[in-house]
Design a protein around this motif. Structure first.
Motif, PDB file in Angstrom:
ATOM      1  N   VAL A  77      39.023  67.715  -6.954  1.00  0.00           N
ATOM      2  CA  VAL A  77      39.600  67.877  -5.613  1.00  0.00           C
ATOM      3  C   VAL A  77      38.530  67.492  -4.597  1.00  0.00           C
ATOM      4  O   VAL A  77      37.464  68.100  -4.552  1.00  0.00           O
ATOM      5  CB  VAL A  77      40.080  69.330  -5.385  1.00  0.00           C
ATOM      6  N   ASN A  78      38.846  66.480  -3.797  1.00  0.00           N
ATOM      7  CA  ASN A  78      37.903  65.951  -2.815  1.00  0.00           C
ATOM      8  C   ASN A  78      38.458  66.145  -1.413  1.00  0.00           C
ATOM      9  O   ASN A  78      39.580  65.734  -1.128  1.00  0.00           O
ATOM     10  CB  ASN A  78      37.656  64.463  -3.105  1.00  0.00           C
ATOM     11  N   ILE A  79      37.685  66.803  -0.551  1.00  0.00           N
ATOM     12  CA  ILE A  79      38.082  66.983   0.841  1.00  0.00           C
ATOM     13  C   ILE A  79      37.422  65.872   1.639  1.00  0.00           C
ATOM     14  O   ILE A  79      36.199  65.712   1.606  1.00  0.00           O
ATOM     15  CB  ILE A  79      37.685  68.387   1.370  1.00  0.00           C
ATOM     16  N   LEU A  93      32.325  55.764  -5.405  1.00  0.00           N
ATOM     17  CA  LEU A  93      32.150  56.611  -6.590  1.00  0.00           C
ATOM     18  C   LEU A  93      33.458  57.293  -6.968  1.00  0.00           C
ATOM     19  O   LEU A  93      33.765  57.453  -8.153  1.00  0.00           O
ATOM     20  CB  LEU A  93      31.063  57.656  -6.347  1.00  0.00           C
ATOM     21  N   LEU A  94      34.255  57.685  -5.974  1.00  0.00           N
ATOM     22  CA  LEU A  94      35.556  58.298  -6.261  1.00  0.00           C
ATOM     23  C   LEU A  94      36.513  57.283  -6.879  1.00  0.00           C
ATOM     24  O   LEU A  94      37.257  57.610  -7.802  1.00  0.00           O
ATOM     25  CB  LEU A  94      36.157  58.884  -4.978  1.00  0.00           C
ATOM     26  N   PHE A 103      41.321  63.221 -16.309  1.00  0.00           N
ATOM     27  CA  PHE A 103      41.523  64.183 -15.234  1.00  0.00           C
ATOM     28  C   PHE A 103      42.303  63.504 -14.116  1.00  0.00           C
ATOM     29  O   PHE A 103      42.444  62.284 -14.084  1.00  0.00           O
ATOM     30  CB  PHE A 103      40.191  64.718 -14.700  1.00  0.00           C
ATOM     31  N   GLN A 104      42.826  64.325 -13.215  1.00  0.00           N
ATOM     32  CA  GLN A 104      43.523  63.781 -12.047  1.00  0.00           C
ATOM     33  C   GLN A 104      42.650  63.924 -10.810  1.00  0.00           C
ATOM     34  O   GLN A 104      41.817  64.825 -10.725  1.00  0.00           O
ATOM     35  CB  GLN A 104      44.872  64.471 -11.849  1.00  0.00           C
ATOM     36  N   MET A 105      42.875  63.032  -9.868  1.00  0.00           N
ATOM     37  CA  MET A 105      42.130  63.034  -8.603  1.00  0.00           C
ATOM     38  C   MET A 105      43.062  63.524  -7.498  1.00  0.00           C
ATOM     39  O   MET A 105      44.155  62.994  -7.315  1.00  0.00           O
ATOM     40  CB  MET A 105      41.644  61.622  -8.269  1.00  0.00           C
ATOM     41  N   ILE A 106      42.594  64.543  -6.779  1.00  0.00           N
ATOM     42  CA  ILE A 106      43.366  65.118  -5.681  1.00  0.00           C
ATOM     43  C   ILE A 106      42.537  65.023  -4.406  1.00  0.00           C
ATOM     44  O   ILE A 106      41.369  65.415  -4.392  1.00  0.00           O
ATOM     45  CB  ILE A 106      43.731  66.585  -5.973  1.00  0.00           C
ATOM     46  N   ASN A 126      42.699  53.583  -2.906  1.00  0.00           N
ATOM     47  CA  ASN A 126      43.144  54.963  -3.052  1.00  0.00           C
ATOM     48  C   ASN A 126      42.810  55.483  -4.448  1.00  0.00           C
ATOM     49  O   ASN A 126      43.456  55.118  -5.418  1.00  0.00           O
ATOM     50  CB  ASN A 126      44.654  55.075  -2.812  1.00  0.00           C
ATOM     51  N   PRO A 127      41.822  56.369  -4.555  1.00  0.00           N
ATOM     52  CA  PRO A 127      41.475  56.921  -5.864  1.00  0.00           C
ATOM     53  C   PRO A 127      42.339  58.131  -6.260  1.00  0.00           C
ATOM     54  O   PRO A 127      42.241  58.624  -7.379  1.00  0.00           O
ATOM     55  CB  PRO A 127      40.021  57.370  -5.665  1.00  0.00           C
TER      56      PRO A 127
END
Length: 196
Positions: A77-79, A93-94, A103-106, A126-127
């Motif tokens: 989870v990236n803010i 990097l993302l 894994f999933q990217m949120i 869009n990652p």
């Protein structure tokens, strides 16, 4: 007259002392981006966020975020925000991380204008598999966010396993983030791949 001149040097001496303390603290690792958090080991905050309207992958709207999406598989989870220069610096990097199917990217888009967020992802890629919009920043407070960017690793049980404050870099990926991610991936119950 001499005592007045000496008094003029007092602020300079105080500044030099504080600068020395600051330097010593940084050299001992006080500048680490791994911040202890009361949320480590706790369930992800129970907040739902609307989708970033207009963000599509293969012609399909990328969904908004809910805690249920983080159960059963590992999540990063990236803010982030389009106005955040460090977010732009860490973005490649993302994008690279998003190629890993384990894994999933949120993404949580923080205090941003939707048009700017769409432009940011449109130009840089869009990652994210999921993007939730946190227009007023209140939901990010539930995550214990200090500022952007911040990145969390959530285990397959929906619990926060790791928190990184500030932009991810090659050095932080190697020293702390990837080892923490590897540990979480090794402990998951089964090899659940993110959905197509």
């Amino acid at each position: 007259m001499t005592s007045r001149r000496m008094l003029a040097f007092v602020p300079l001496l105080i500044f030099a002392g504080l600068a020395a303390l600051f330097f010593i603290q940084l050299s001992r690792g006080g500048g680490s981006n791994v911040v202890p958090s009361a949320l480590i080991g706790a369930a992800v905050p129970q907040v739902e966020l609307a989708a970033l309207d207009g963000l599509k992958t293969n012609g399909v709207q990328v969904p908004g975020m809910s805690p249920d999406q983080m159960k059963g598989q590992v999540s990063i989870v990236n803010i982030w925000a389009s106005w955040c220069a460090p977010c732009r610096a860490e973005h490649p990097l993302l994008v690279e991380l998003s190629e890993d199917e384990r894994f999933q990217m949120i993404g949580i888009n923080y205090k941003d204008k939707p048009s700017n967020a769409l432009r940011f992802l449109g130009s840089l890629g869009n990652p994210y598999d999921i993007v939730g919009v946190d227009e007023d920043g209140r939901s990010s407070i539930e995550w214990g966010v200090y500022g952007v960017p911040e990145t969390f690793i959530v285990d397959a049980d929906g619990k926060i396993a790791h928190k990184h404050v500030g932009p991810l870099s090659a050095a932080s990926m190697e020293s702390s983030f990837m080892p923490a991610l590897a540990e979480v991936l090794a402990s998951r119950p089964s090899a659940i791949l993110k959905p197509d």
